[in-house]
Design an enzyme around this catalytic site. Structure first.
Site, mmCIF file in Angstrom:
data_model
loop_
_atom_site.group_PDB
_atom_site.id
_atom_site.type_symbol
_atom_site.label_atom_id
_atom_site.label_comp_id
_atom_site.label_asym_id
_atom_site.label_seq_id
_atom_site.Cartn_x
_atom_site.Cartn_y
_atom_site.Cartn_z
ATOM 1 N N GLU A 128 13.656 21.139 88.729
ATOM 2 C CA GLU A 128 13.337 22.526 88.378
ATOM 3 C C GLU A 128 13.363 23.491 89.566
ATOM 4 O O GLU A 128 12.376 24.179 89.840
ATOM 5 C CB GLU A 128 11.983 22.556 87.644
ATOM 6 C CG GLU A 128 12.032 21.698 86.379
ATOM 7 C CD GLU A 128 10.698 21.551 85.651
ATOM 8 O OE1 GLU A 128 9.699 22.136 86.083
ATOM 9 O OE2 GLU A 128 10.676 20.834 84.624
ATOM 10 N N ASN A 171 17.593 18.307 88.116
ATOM 11 C CA ASN A 171 17.135 18.361 86.724
ATOM 12 C C ASN A 171 16.452 19.709 86.473
ATOM 13 O O ASN A 171 15.696 20.194 87.320
ATOM 14 C CB ASN A 171 16.111 17.218 86.544
ATOM 15 C CG ASN A 171 15.642 17.000 85.129
ATOM 16 O OD1 ASN A 171 16.459 16.787 84.233
ATOM 17 N ND2 ASN A 171 14.328 17.017 84.916
ATOM 18 N N HIS A 207 13.902 20.803 76.218
ATOM 19 C CA HIS A 207 12.658 21.039 75.476
ATOM 20 C C HIS A 207 12.938 22.185 74.501
ATOM 21 O O HIS A 207 12.809 23.360 74.863
ATOM 22 C CB HIS A 207 11.516 21.390 76.440
ATOM 23 C CG HIS A 207 11.159 20.271 77.358
ATOM 24 N ND1 HIS A 207 10.537 19.130 76.902
ATOM 25 C CD2 HIS A 207 11.351 20.093 78.682
ATOM 26 C CE1 HIS A 207 10.343 18.304 77.918
ATOM 27 N NE2 HIS A 207 10.836 18.849 79.010
ATOM 28 N N GLU A 235 14.958 15.127 78.784
ATOM 29 C CA GLU A 235 13.566 15.286 78.311
ATOM 30 C C GLU A 235 13.535 15.884 76.904
ATOM 31 O O GLU A 235 12.791 16.837 76.632
ATOM 32 C CB GLU A 235 12.767 16.191 79.276
ATOM 33 C CG GLU A 235 12.790 15.735 80.723
ATOM 34 C CD GLU A 235 11.917 16.566 81.662
ATOM 35 O OE1 GLU A 235 11.104 17.373 81.188
ATOM 36 O OE2 GLU A 235 12.053 16.393 82.878
ATOM 37 N N ASP A 237 12.824 17.080 73.368
ATOM 38 C CA ASP A 237 11.865 17.204 72.262
ATOM 39 C C ASP A 237 12.132 18.512 71.535
ATOM 40 O O ASP A 237 12.808 19.392 72.062
ATOM 41 C CB ASP A 237 10.399 17.044 72.689
ATOM 42 C CG ASP A 237 9.953 17.953 73.822
ATOM 43 O OD1 ASP A 237 10.603 18.976 74.086
ATOM 44 O OD2 ASP A 237 8.927 17.627 74.449
HETATM 45 O O1 G3I Z 1 -4.567 12.228 84.846
HETATM 46 C C1 G3I Z 1 -5.398 13.386 84.745
HETATM 47 C C2 G3I Z 1 -6.773 13.037 84.248
HETATM 48 O O2 G3I Z 1 -7.403 12.221 85.192
HETATM 49 C C3 G3I Z 1 -7.556 14.330 84.021
HETATM 50 O O3 G3I Z 1 -8.805 14.037 83.474
HETATM 51 C C4 G3I Z 1 -6.809 15.255 83.083
HETATM 52 C C5 G3I Z 1 -7.527 16.587 82.898
HETATM 53 O O4 G3I Z 1 -6.626 17.666 82.829
HETATM 54 O O5 G3I Z 1 -5.543 15.510 83.623
HETATM 55 C C6 G3I Z 1 -4.739 14.358 83.786
HETATM 56 O O6 G3I Z 1 -3.511 14.731 84.354
HETATM 57 C C7 G3I Z 1 -2.615 15.368 83.472
HETATM 58 C C8 G3I Z 1 -1.326 14.568 83.469
HETATM 59 O O7 G3I Z 1 -0.350 15.228 82.695
HETATM 60 C C9 G3I Z 1 -1.507 13.162 82.905
HETATM 61 O O8 G3I Z 1 -1.943 13.234 81.570
HETATM 62 C C10 G3I Z 1 -2.358 16.773 83.967
HETATM 63 O O9 G3I Z 1 -3.531 17.554 83.841
HETATM 64 C C11 G3I Z 1 -1.243 17.391 83.185
HETATM 65 O O10 G3I Z 1 -0.894 18.642 83.780
HETATM 66 C C12 G3I Z 1 -0.024 16.498 83.212
HETATM 67 O O11 G3I Z 1 0.969 17.090 82.401
HETATM 68 C C13 G3I Z 1 2.279 16.637 82.611
HETATM 69 C C14 G3I Z 1 3.154 17.809 83.039
HETATM 70 O O12 G3I Z 1 4.489 17.368 83.184
HETATM 71 C C15 G3I Z 1 2.678 18.388 84.361
HETATM 72 O O13 G3I Z 1 3.531 19.392 84.797
HETATM 73 C C16 G3I Z 1 2.806 16.073 81.310
HETATM 74 O O14 G3I Z 1 2.098 14.876 80.995
HETATM 75 C C17 G3I Z 1 4.298 15.761 81.417
HETATM 76 O O15 G3I Z 1 4.825 15.444 80.138
HETATM 77 C C18 G3I Z 1 5.036 16.979 81.948
HETATM 78 O O16 G3I Z 1 6.393 16.628 82.097
HETATM 79 C C19 G3I Z 1 7.253 17.677 82.550
HETATM 80 C C20 G3I Z 1 8.319 17.023 83.428
HETATM 81 O O17 G3I Z 1 7.728 16.276 84.457
HETATM 82 C C21 G3I Z 1 9.256 18.076 83.997
HETATM 83 N N1 G3I Z 1 9.827 18.900 82.962
HETATM 84 C C22 G3I Z 1 8.871 19.499 82.015
HETATM 85 C C23 G3I Z 1 7.964 18.431 81.418
HETATM 86 C C24 G3I Z 1 7.012 19.025 80.396
HETATM 87 O O18 G3I Z 1 6.137 19.922 80.990
#
Ligand code: G3I
Length: 317
Positions: A128, A171, A207, A235, A237
């Site tokens: 990104e 990506n 997405h 990715e 969806d």
């Molecule tokens: O692991 C912590 C946990 O300990 C905590 O209690 C909780 C509270 O917020 O957060 C948890 O971490 C989260 C993590 O996912 C694991 O679940 C983060 O807050 C959350 O921001 C994170 O989101 C991820 C996101 O990227 C972050 O930017 C999504 O799962 C993931 O699907 C998403 O994936 C991205 C790709 O990497 C790049 N392209 C877009 C795509 C969708 O946003």
């Protein structure tokens, strides 16, 4: 029916899925569907900088290793996601003095790619890099290394040196259809190629919103392929307002089939990755309030019309 992974393989592409290690280790149904239906895995968060190197020089590979073990047990490929990204980047990186950023980036890439050497099919080396207008994000890497092409070329070269066999990708999202952001990525790939930087592929995140797969998807991916790189849907969806209506679930099925058919129609499209296995583990509802139902399986793991549509697109059913 025949699993998607086998149908895809027979057509010469892979069918991938993003997985979370926490769910893999706690949910047997999730694990079993992932193993049966998909032959490429992307760790959803486990290989990102904030997880791998949350403090300088201290590397934690446990979550990523667990995903790689799962993949190897199922003869799956792994897409490494990702090495350099403005998001999920620990504070110690953003607060480095400018003249230490390049060394920190190169060290991060070298350590992570070396750790996984021989186990990763493709790396999202830079994730990104553009904003939605198609300008480079002026992140810490851009600012420290003299612009977008410069830091991206350096990241690619560093990754290539650490694992010459891994395919190296840039990506991004909102580059699936033609437009200024896609043009920016296109010009980046051209510049990288012109200077001999090791760019092997472009990831189109995809997405999408139900009913809004860009009509230029195929032509746009093809123009990248014509530059001499692989292309992949990384990715996928398709989100919609929740609760989902039958009409939207059917449109979603059409959308998924459209994307898979597009990949099949492009010689250099290597595969399609679904971003999250099921609606119960999708990132969408927590980011887009009131939206969801974006994946191939509902939250009870029932295959949705989109699943059947993908199966049919791949010649099964
Ligand atoms: O692991 C912590 C946990 O300990 C905590 O209690 C909780 C509270 O917020 O957060 C948890 O971490 C989260 C993590 O996912 C694991 O679940 C983060 O807050 C959350 O921001 C994170 O989101 C991820 C996101 O990227 C972050 O930017 C999504 O799962 C993931 O699907 C998403 O994936 C991205 C790709 O990497 C790049 N392209 C877009 C795509 C969708 O946003």
């Amino acid at each position: 029916g025949t699993p998607l992974r086998d149908l895809a393989a027979a057509k010469g592409i892979y069918m991938g899925v993003a997985l979370a290690n926490g769910t893999l280790s706690s949910d047997a149904t999730y694990k079993s569907i992932a193993a049966t239906q998909f032959n490429t895995v992307t760790p959803e968060n486990e290989m990102k900088w904030d997880t791998i190197e949350s403090s300088k020089g201290s590397f934690n590979y446990s979550g990523g290793d667990a995903i790689v073990s799962f993949a190897q047990a199922n003869s799956d490929k792994v897409r490494g996601h990702n090495l350099v990204w403005h998001s999920q980047l620990p504070g110690w990186v953003t607060s480095l003095p400018t003249n230490q950023v390049q060394a920190a980036m190169e060290n991060h890439i070298t350590n992570e790619v070396t750790h996984y050497k021989g186990k990763i099919y493709a790396w999202d080396v830079v994730n990104e890099p553009f904003d939605d207008s198609g300008n480079y994000r002026t992140d810490v890497f851009y600012n420290a290394m003299g612009g977008g092409v410069a830091y991206i070329a350096d990241a690619l070269k560093t990754a290539r040196a650490a694992d010459p066999a891994a395919k190296l990708y840039v990506n991004d999202y909102n580059i699936e259809g033609t437009g200024s952001k896609s043009d920016a990525m296109y010009n980046l790939v051209k510049s990288l190629k012109a200077q001999g930087a090791p760019i092997d592929g472009v990831g189109f995140e995809s997405h999408f919103i139900v009913g809004q797969v860009p009509s230029s998807l195929k032509a746009n991916m093809q123009r990248f392929a014509d530059l001499g790189v692989d292309v992949a849907i990384t990715e996928l969806d398709v989100r919609m307002p929740t609760p989902a209506t039958t009409a939207n679930l059917n449109q979603q099925a059409t959308d998924y089939a459209n994307v898979v058919n597009t990949c099949l129609a492009i010689t250099r499209c290597v595969g399609v990755t679904a971003w999250d296995l099921d609606d119960g583990h999708s990132w969408v509802p927590s980011t887009f309030s009131g939206q969801g139902a974006a994946t191939l399986y509902d939250a009870s793991y029932n295959p949705k019309p989109a699943y059947t549509a993908v199966q049919n697109a791949l010649g099964g059913g």
